[in-house]
Design a protein around this motif. Structure first.
Motif, PDB file in Angstrom:
ATOM      1  N   LYS A 107      -3.978  -7.693  -0.670  1.00 48.73           N
ATOM      2  CA  LYS A 107      -4.821  -7.414   0.497  1.00 48.73           C
ATOM      3  C   LYS A 107      -4.094  -7.805   1.783  1.00 48.73           C
ATOM      4  CE  LYS A 107      -9.583  -8.044   2.127  1.00 48.73           C
ATOM      5  NZ  LYS A 107      -9.347  -8.480   3.505  1.00 48.73           N
ATOM      6  N   ARG A 108      -3.482  -8.977   1.779  1.00 49.87           N
ATOM      7  CA  ARG A 108      -2.750  -9.420   2.979  1.00 49.87           C
ATOM      8  C   ARG A 108      -1.586  -8.485   3.281  1.00 49.87           C
ATOM      9  NH1 ARG A 108      -3.470 -14.471   0.487  1.00 49.87           N
ATOM     10  NH2 ARG A 108      -1.297 -14.476  -0.207  1.00 49.87           N
ATOM     11  N   LEU A 109      -0.835  -8.109   2.246  1.00 48.37           N
ATOM     12  CA  LEU A 109       0.319  -7.235   2.447  1.00 48.37           C
ATOM     13  C   LEU A 109      -0.116  -5.855   2.938  1.00 48.37           C
ATOM     14  CD1 LEU A 109       2.365  -8.134  -0.772  1.00 48.37           C
ATOM     15  CD2 LEU A 109       2.958  -8.747   1.581  1.00 48.37           C
ATOM     16  N   THR A 110      -1.202  -5.344   2.368  1.00 49.71           N
ATOM     17  CA  THR A 110      -1.672  -4.007   2.743  1.00 49.71           C
ATOM     18  C   THR A 110      -2.150  -4.001   4.193  1.00 49.71           C
ATOM     19  OG1 THR A 110      -2.348  -3.607   0.456  1.00 49.71           O
ATOM     20  CG2 THR A 110      -3.258  -2.146   2.128  1.00 49.71           C
ATOM     21  N   GLU A 111      -2.887  -5.002   4.579  1.00 47.67           N
ATOM     22  CA  GLU A 111      -3.372  -5.071   5.951  1.00 47.67           C
ATOM     23  C   GLU A 111      -2.223  -5.264   6.933  1.00 47.67           C
ATOM     24  OE1 GLU A 111      -6.322  -8.124   5.685  1.00 47.67           O
ATOM     25  OE2 GLU A 111      -7.868  -6.733   4.935  1.00 47.67           O
ATOM     26  N   ARG A 157       6.404  -9.508  -6.861  1.00 47.39           N
ATOM     27  CA  ARG A 157       6.209  -9.447  -5.417  1.00 47.39           C
ATOM     28  C   ARG A 157       6.683  -8.096  -4.867  1.00 47.39           C
ATOM     29  NH1 ARG A 157       3.484 -12.792  -1.596  1.00 47.39           N
ATOM     30  NH2 ARG A 157       4.296 -12.256   0.464  1.00 47.39           N
ATOM     31  N   ALA A 158       7.796  -7.594  -5.420  1.00 50.37           N
ATOM     32  CA  ALA A 158       8.308  -6.302  -4.964  1.00 50.37           C
ATOM     33  C   ALA A 158       7.320  -5.186  -5.268  1.00 50.37           C
ATOM     34  CB  ALA A 158       9.655  -6.007  -5.616  1.00 50.37           C
ATOM     35  N   ALA A 159       6.688  -5.238  -6.437  1.00 51.20           N
ATOM     36  CA  ALA A 159       5.707  -4.206  -6.787  1.00 51.20           C
ATOM     37  C   ALA A 159       4.499  -4.268  -5.863  1.00 51.20           C
ATOM     38  CB  ALA A 159       5.279  -4.374  -8.244  1.00 51.20           C
ATOM     39  N   LEU A 160       4.067  -5.471  -5.514  1.00 53.20           N
ATOM     40  CA  LEU A 160       2.941  -5.603  -4.592  1.00 53.20           C
ATOM     41  C   LEU A 160       3.312  -5.077  -3.209  1.00 53.20           C
ATOM     42  CD1 LEU A 160       1.620  -9.128  -5.636  1.00 53.20           C
ATOM     43  CD2 LEU A 160       0.592  -6.919  -6.159  1.00 53.20           C
ATOM     44  N   ARG A 161       4.523  -5.364  -2.756  1.00 49.42           N
ATOM     45  CA  ARG A 161       4.968  -4.838  -1.460  1.00 49.42           C
ATOM     46  C   ARG A 161       5.030  -3.312  -1.494  1.00 49.42           C
ATOM     47  NH1 ARG A 161       8.805  -9.140  -1.567  1.00 49.42           N
ATOM     48  NH2 ARG A 161      10.398  -7.660  -2.283  1.00 49.42           N
ATOM     49  N   ARG A 162       5.535  -2.752  -2.600  1.00 46.30           N
ATOM     50  CA  ARG A 162       5.635  -1.295  -2.726  1.00 46.30           C
ATOM     51  C   ARG A 162       4.232  -0.664  -2.706  1.00 46.30           C
ATOM     52  NH1 ARG A 162       8.836  -1.476  -6.635  1.00 46.30           N
ATOM     53  NH2 ARG A 162      10.661  -1.300  -5.265  1.00 46.30           N
ATOM     54  N   THR A 163       3.292  -1.301  -3.382  1.00 45.29           N
ATOM     55  CA  THR A 163       1.909  -0.814  -3.353  1.00 45.29           C
ATOM     56  C   THR A 163       1.362  -0.838  -1.935  1.00 45.29           C
ATOM     57  OG1 THR A 163       1.557  -1.718  -5.586  1.00 45.29           O
ATOM     58  CG2 THR A 163      -0.399  -1.123  -4.313  1.00 45.29           C
ATOM     59  N   ALA A 164       1.578  -1.942  -1.248  1.00 42.42           N
ATOM     60  CA  ALA A 164       1.047  -2.092   0.110  1.00 42.42           C
ATOM     61  C   ALA A 164       1.622  -1.041   1.054  1.00 42.42           C
ATOM     62  CB  ALA A 164       1.347  -3.492   0.633  1.00 42.42           C
ATOM     63  N   ARG A 165       2.886  -0.702   0.885  1.00 36.48           N
ATOM     64  CA  ARG A 165       3.542   0.227   1.800  1.00 36.48           C
ATOM     65  C   ARG A 165       3.295   1.686   1.445  1.00 36.48           C
ATOM     66  NH1 ARG A 165       9.374  -2.953   1.774  1.00 36.48           N
ATOM     67  NH2 ARG A 165       8.752  -4.688   3.144  1.00 36.48           N
ATOM     68  N   PHE A 166       3.334   1.996   0.158  1.00 35.59           N
ATOM     69  CA  PHE A 166       3.380   3.398  -0.260  1.00 35.59           C
ATOM     70  C   PHE A 166       2.266   3.831  -1.202  1.00 35.59           C
ATOM     71  CE2 PHE A 166       7.931   1.960   0.066  1.00 35.59           C
ATOM     72  CZ  PHE A 166       8.231   2.619   1.250  1.00 35.59           C
ATOM     73  N   GLY A 167       1.601   2.886  -1.845  1.00 36.34           N
ATOM     74  CA  GLY A 167       0.747   3.222  -2.971  1.00 36.34           C
ATOM     75  C   GLY A 167      -0.678   3.579  -2.600  1.00 36.34           C
TER      76      GLY A 167
END
Length: 314
Positions: A227-231, A190-200
Motif C-alpha cells: 500500500k505504501r509503495l503503491t501510493e 521487495r522487488a516483486a512488491l515494487r514491481r506490483t506498485a509500479r506496473f501491476g
C-alpha cells in the motif's frame, strides 16, 4: 471471495482430454479462474534454487506443455473462466511476439486473459533459450511490461529501451480488455512488491506451503508495504487485485511452527482460513487440486465446491 485452480501442464494428466475435463468442470462449479504455469525446457542437472519446496528442488520432471498452447485450447472450450498465466516468465520470450500472443488470446477468448508475470528462477532454462542475462531478469521483466502496454494502446507504437527497441510498428488488434489485460505480479520479495506498485494490476504471491507459509499476519505486513509503495507511485492501492496461490506441495509437512498449515484439515477449518484471508484484503484464492489422475482431481475440486465454498458464502 473468488477461487481459482491449477490446470495440469506436465505428467500423465496433461492431455487434451484431461485439461479440458478439468477446465469445464471448474467452470461448471463456479470457480473463477484457471492457472497455467510456464516452463519450456528442463536441464538434466540443475544447480538453480527453487523457492517453493523445503529441499529447494523443483518437483517436476522433463516434460511440460507450452503455456500459450494450453491457453488457446482452454479458451475455445470454455465461456466464462478467467485464463491466467501463473506465472509467465517474461524474459523467456520476445516481447513484441508475446504482446501479440496475449492480445490475440484476449480477443479470441472474449476478454478473459489475465497475465500473471514473474522473473523466473531456473538459470539453465534461461541459457537454453538464449534469454537476456539471468542476473538482469528483473530489469528485463520491467521493460517487457512497458513494451506490452505500449503495443496494446498505441498504433503505431515505438519503444527505446536498454534491452529492446522498435519504431513505428502497428500490432493491432488491441486486447478487448481496456486499457489492457490485467497484469498480476508474482512473488513476495521487495522487488516483486515494487514491481506490483509500479506496473501491476494485481499481486499474486505463493503461500500456505512449508517453504513459503505467508500466514495472515505476514500477508498483512506485506499488504501494508505494498500500500505504501503503491501510493508513493501515485497509484490507487484499492484498485489492485490480491490473488493468493496455495499449492499443495510438501503436503505432509505442517507449518514452520508445527501448527496446522493454512487451507489444510477439515472443511470448516479451510472455510475459516478463507474468511481470515478475506478479512485482510485477499480477493482471490488459488488452490491446487491436481491428483494422480483427472478423476481424482475432479473429485477434489467437486469436494471443495460442495463442502467448503458454501460454508464461506459470497
Amino acid at each position: 471471495m473468488r477461487y481459482g485452480f491449477y490446470l495440469p501442464t506436465r505428467g500423465p494428466t496433461a492431455t487434451r482430454d484431461g485439461i479440458l475435463t478439468l477446465a469445464r468442470e471448474g467452470e461448471r462449479l463456479g470457480l473463477h479462474s484457471a492457472m497455467i504455469a510456464d516452463h519450456i525446457v528442463f536441464p538434466a542437472q540443475s544447480d538453480s534454487v527453487y523457492p517453493y519446496t523445503l529441499d529447494r528442488k523443483h518437483p517436476g520432471g522433463g516434460d511440460a506443455l507450452e503455456t500459450f498452447s494450453i491457453l488457446g485450447v482452454v479458451a475455445g472450450a470454455t465461456e466464462r473462466l478467467r485464463l491466467v498465466t501463473s506465472v509467465l516468465v517474461l524474459p523467456y520470450r520476445n516481447p513484441v511476439l508475446t504482446a501479440k500472443m496475449v492480445a490475440s488470446l484476449d480477443v479470441l477468448s472474449g476478454g478473459r486473459v489475465t497475465l500473471g508475470v514473474g522473473v523466473g528462477w531456473l538459470k539453465e532454462e534461461f541459457e537454453a533459450l538464449e534469454s537476456p542475462p539471468f542476473d538482469r531478469r528483473g530489469a528485463v521483466t520491467d521493460e517487457w511490461i512497458a513494451i506490452f502496454k505500449q503495443l496494446w494502446s498505441r498504433s503505431p507504437a515505438s519503444f527505446s529501451g536498454e534491452f529492446y527497441s522498435f519504431a513505428d510498428v502497428k500490432a493491432e488488434p488491441f486486447p478487448l480488455q481496456k486499457p489492457h489485460p490485467p497484469i498480476w505480479v508474482g512473488g513476495h520479495s521487495r522487488a516483486a512488491l515494487r514491481r506490483t506498485a509500479r506496473f501491476g494490476d494485481g499481486w499474486h504471491p505463493v503461500g500456505a506451503i512449508a517453504a513459503s507459509p505467508l500466514p495472515p499476519e505476514e500477508m498483512r505486513a506485506h499488504l501494508d508495504t505494498l500500500k505504501r509503495l503503491t501510493e508513493a507511485e501515485g497509484r490507487d492501492f484499492s484498485a489492485l487485485t490480491i490473488s493468493y496461490k496455495a499449492p499443495l506441495y510438501d503436503t505432509a509437512v505442517s507449518d514452520r511452527d508445527g501448527t496446522r498449515r493454512s487451507f489444510s484439515g477439515r472443511s470448516e477449518e479451510i472455510a475459516g482460513d478463507i474468511r481470515g484471508f478475506a478479512a485482510i484484503g485477499v480477493h482471490e484464492l488459488i488452490f491446487d487440486f491436481r491428483g494422480q489422475s483427472i478423476s481424482e482431481t475432479v473429485e477434489l475440486l467437486q469436494r471443495f465446491a460442495t463442502e467448503v465454498m458454501p460454508q464461506v458464502g459470497s
